[in-house]
Design an enzyme around this catalytic site. Structure first.
Site, PDB file in Angstrom:
ATOM      1  N   LYS A  71      -9.099   9.161 -10.006  1.00 31.17           N
ATOM      2  CA  LYS A  71      -7.819   9.034 -10.731  1.00 31.17           C
ATOM      3  C   LYS A  71      -7.921   8.210 -12.017  1.00 31.17           C
ATOM      4  O   LYS A  71      -7.146   8.432 -12.947  1.00 31.17           O
ATOM      5  CB  LYS A  71      -6.740   8.446  -9.807  1.00 31.17           C
ATOM      6  CG  LYS A  71      -6.289   9.424  -8.733  1.00 31.17           C
ATOM      7  CD  LYS A  71      -5.134   8.887  -7.922  1.00 31.17           C
ATOM      8  CE  LYS A  71      -4.792   9.836  -6.787  1.00 31.17           C
ATOM      9  NZ  LYS A  71      -3.585   9.441  -6.055  1.00 31.17           N
ATOM     10  N   ASN A  92      -2.991  11.619 -11.783  1.00 31.13           N
ATOM     11  CA  ASN A  92      -3.197  12.495 -10.614  1.00 31.13           C
ATOM     12  C   ASN A  92      -2.874  13.944 -10.912  1.00 31.13           C
ATOM     13  O   ASN A  92      -3.002  14.785 -10.027  1.00 31.13           O
ATOM     14  CB  ASN A  92      -2.359  12.013  -9.419  1.00 31.13           C
ATOM     15  CG  ASN A  92      -0.928  12.429  -9.551  1.00 31.13           C
ATOM     16  OD1 ASN A  92      -0.305  12.187 -10.582  1.00 31.13           O
ATOM     17  ND2 ASN A  92      -0.406  13.110  -8.548  1.00 31.13           N
ATOM     18  N   ALA A 132      -1.406  -5.769  -3.689  1.00 28.06           N
ATOM     19  CA  ALA A 132      -1.718  -5.833  -5.118  1.00 28.06           C
ATOM     20  C   ALA A 132      -2.949  -4.984  -5.443  1.00 28.06           C
ATOM     21  O   ALA A 132      -3.659  -5.248  -6.406  1.00 28.06           O
ATOM     22  CB  ALA A 132      -1.932  -7.285  -5.542  1.00 28.06           C
ATOM     23  N   GLY A 250       5.985   7.879   3.493  1.00 32.58           N
ATOM     24  CA  GLY A 250       5.619   8.363   2.165  1.00 32.58           C
ATOM     25  C   GLY A 250       5.533   9.872   2.015  1.00 32.58           C
ATOM     26  O   GLY A 250       5.074  10.357   0.984  1.00 32.58           O
TER      27      GLY A 250
HETATM   28  P1  ATR Z   1      -5.770   0.467  -3.165  1.00 31.09           P
HETATM   29  O1  ATR Z   1      -4.307   0.722  -3.360  1.00 31.09           O
HETATM   30  O2  ATR Z   1      -6.431  -0.121  -4.364  1.00 31.09           O
HETATM   31  O3  ATR Z   1      -6.512   1.614  -2.535  1.00 31.09           O
HETATM   32  P2  ATR Z   1      -5.874  -0.728  -0.620  1.00 31.09           P
HETATM   33  O4  ATR Z   1      -7.283  -0.909  -0.159  1.00 31.09           O
HETATM   34  O5  ATR Z   1      -5.057   0.364  -0.075  1.00 31.09           O
HETATM   35  O6  ATR Z   1      -5.867  -0.719  -2.186  1.00 31.09           O
HETATM   36  O7  ATR Z   1      -5.090  -2.044  -0.346  1.00 31.09           O
HETATM   37  C1  ATR Z   1      -5.496  -3.238  -0.864  1.00 31.09           C
HETATM   38  C2  ATR Z   1      -4.345  -4.198  -0.636  1.00 31.09           C
HETATM   39  O8  ATR Z   1      -4.146  -4.362   0.770  1.00 31.09           O
HETATM   40  C3  ATR Z   1      -4.615  -5.550  -1.208  1.00 31.09           C
HETATM   41  O9  ATR Z   1      -3.401  -6.027  -1.693  1.00 31.09           O
HETATM   42  C4  ATR Z   1      -5.083  -6.320   0.020  1.00 31.09           C
HETATM   43  O10 ATR Z   1      -4.868  -7.695  -0.036  1.00 31.09           O
HETATM   44  P3  ATR Z   1      -5.950  -8.675  -0.753  1.00 31.09           P
HETATM   45  O11 ATR Z   1      -5.681  -8.527  -2.219  1.00 31.09           O
HETATM   46  O12 ATR Z   1      -5.641 -10.014  -0.229  1.00 31.09           O
HETATM   47  O13 ATR Z   1      -7.306  -8.164  -0.344  1.00 31.09           O
HETATM   48  C5  ATR Z   1      -4.203  -5.741   1.080  1.00 31.09           C
HETATM   49  N1  ATR Z   1      -4.777  -5.919   2.417  1.00 31.09           N
HETATM   50  C6  ATR Z   1      -5.864  -5.284   2.920  1.00 31.09           C
HETATM   51  N2  ATR Z   1      -6.087  -5.658   4.184  1.00 31.09           N
HETATM   52  C7  ATR Z   1      -5.115  -6.555   4.497  1.00 31.09           C
HETATM   53  C8  ATR Z   1      -4.795  -7.277   5.670  1.00 31.09           C
HETATM   54  N3  ATR Z   1      -5.515  -7.165   6.782  1.00 31.09           N
HETATM   55  N4  ATR Z   1      -3.729  -8.098   5.622  1.00 31.09           N
HETATM   56  C9  ATR Z   1      -2.987  -8.203   4.497  1.00 31.09           C
HETATM   57  N5  ATR Z   1      -3.228  -7.529   3.359  1.00 31.09           N
HETATM   58  C10 ATR Z   1      -4.286  -6.712   3.356  1.00 31.09           C
END
Ligand code: ATR
Length: 287
Positions: A71, A92, A132, A250
């Site tokens: 993307k 996308n 985030a 979603g």
């Molecule tokens: P993307 O949208 O980039 O694919 P993702 O992997 O889906 O990302 O999600 C990442 C997000 O999930 C991050 O905000 C992450 O928090 P951190 O910035 O602290 O790593 C959050 N995240 C992943 N595992 C988590 C958990 N077990 N508890 C809380 N937040 C989590």
């Protein structure tokens, strides 16, 4: 539909693409409209993205969707990029223009339209956004650009939320994103909010996972919108409901990102009746 010499092709590029539901959306719409169009998945191997986009233009494909992991990587391959997609840094949907393709982010426009049809407002609202990562960052842009009053960006790692907040606030030239650590529930104003769950935490098969399970958090949520649609009801959604809120998954975001892409490719407006038919077909894959 019969494939003949005039059939136009649309498709999906990504890796992997085997589990996509997009053919259901586009081929159903083509049938409803009587368009001579087929939508097919195209797996693109690492290192072949630029070739794939160039080849697609040479073959005069009408449009493409782009999924993980391309993307962002696809942007330099494009002729033009829409302003929301450029700000987010993720595309996308590609629509054919003279010379190549123009890139859009219908994921975010799709989320917006899904919220509109459920009567969930963004403009002038105070919203909680969980996570985030890439998806949440895009949702932060959407909320900021669609006139949210405030977005409380809650993340396990505060620094990451701060970085996203700084970037989005700078881009829209106002203080709209406010970073908060997950442990900072008490610093949220004492009222109820729309909360958008933008992480992949809770995605099947890890259905018992949830970003935050603090009951004090859920007491502050009147509506929960999870970007995840598999499982049908995430633990986040269950917790919202248990605390008296409404919860949405979603799937309508997926539906409308496809519908908006279809509209861009074909210059049509998809009616809510047709949207409903496609939604029912998508639902068959879950329930
Ligand atoms: P993307 O949208 O980039 O694919 P993702 O992997 O889906 O990302 O999600 C990442 C997000 O999930 C991050 O905000 C992450 O928090 P951190 O910035 O602290 O790593 C959050 N995240 C992943 N595992 C988590 C958990 N077990 N508890 C809380 N937040 C989590």
């Amino acid at each position: 539909m019969e494939i003949d010499g005039r059939t136009r092709t649309c498709g999906l590029i990504g890796n992997p693409v085997e589990h996509t539901l997009s053919p259901v959306i586009h081929n159903t719409l083509a049938e409803r409209f009587g368009h001579n169009l087929v939508y097919v998945p195209f797996p693109v191997e690492t290192g072949r993205l630029a070739d794939a986009v160039k080849g697609a233009a040479a073959l005069r494909l009408l449009g493409l969707n782009v999924t993980v992991p391309y993307k962002s990587e696809v942007i330099p391959c494009l002729w033009e990029v829409d302003s929301l997609a450029a700000a987010i840094g993720a595309v996308n949907t590609l629509a054919a223009v003279p010379g190549g393709f123009k890139g859009y982010n219908t994921d975010m426009e799709g989320l917006y339209r899904a919220m509109m049809v459920e009567n969930i407002q963004i403009a002038d609202e105070e919203i909680i956004l969980l996570g985030a990562g890439g998806a949440s960052r895009a949702v932060a842009y959407l909320c900021a650009m669609r006139g949210a009053k405030r977005v409380y960006l809650m993340n396990r790692t505060l620094e990451k939320a701060q970085k996203v907040a700084e970037e989005v606030n700078r881009s829209v030239e106002r203080e709209v994103i406010f970073p908060i650590a997950l442990s900072g529930v008490d610093s949220l104003p004492d009222r109820r909010f729309l909360a958008i769950q933008g992480t992949s935490v809770g995605l099947a098969p890890h259905v018992e996972d949830v970003v935050i399970d603090d009951e004090r958090f859920y007491a502050k949520v009147h509506t929960g919108f999870d970007l995840i649609y598999s499982p049908w009801e995430t633990r986040f959604m269950k917790l919202v409901k248990e605390n008296g809120g409404r919860a949405y998954n979603g799937l309508k975001m997926l539906l409308y990102q496809g519908i908006i892409a279809y509209e861009l490719w074909n210059g049509v407006k998809v009616s809510e009746e047709d949207a409903g038919v496609v939604y029912e077909k998508l639902k068959e894959h879950f329930i």
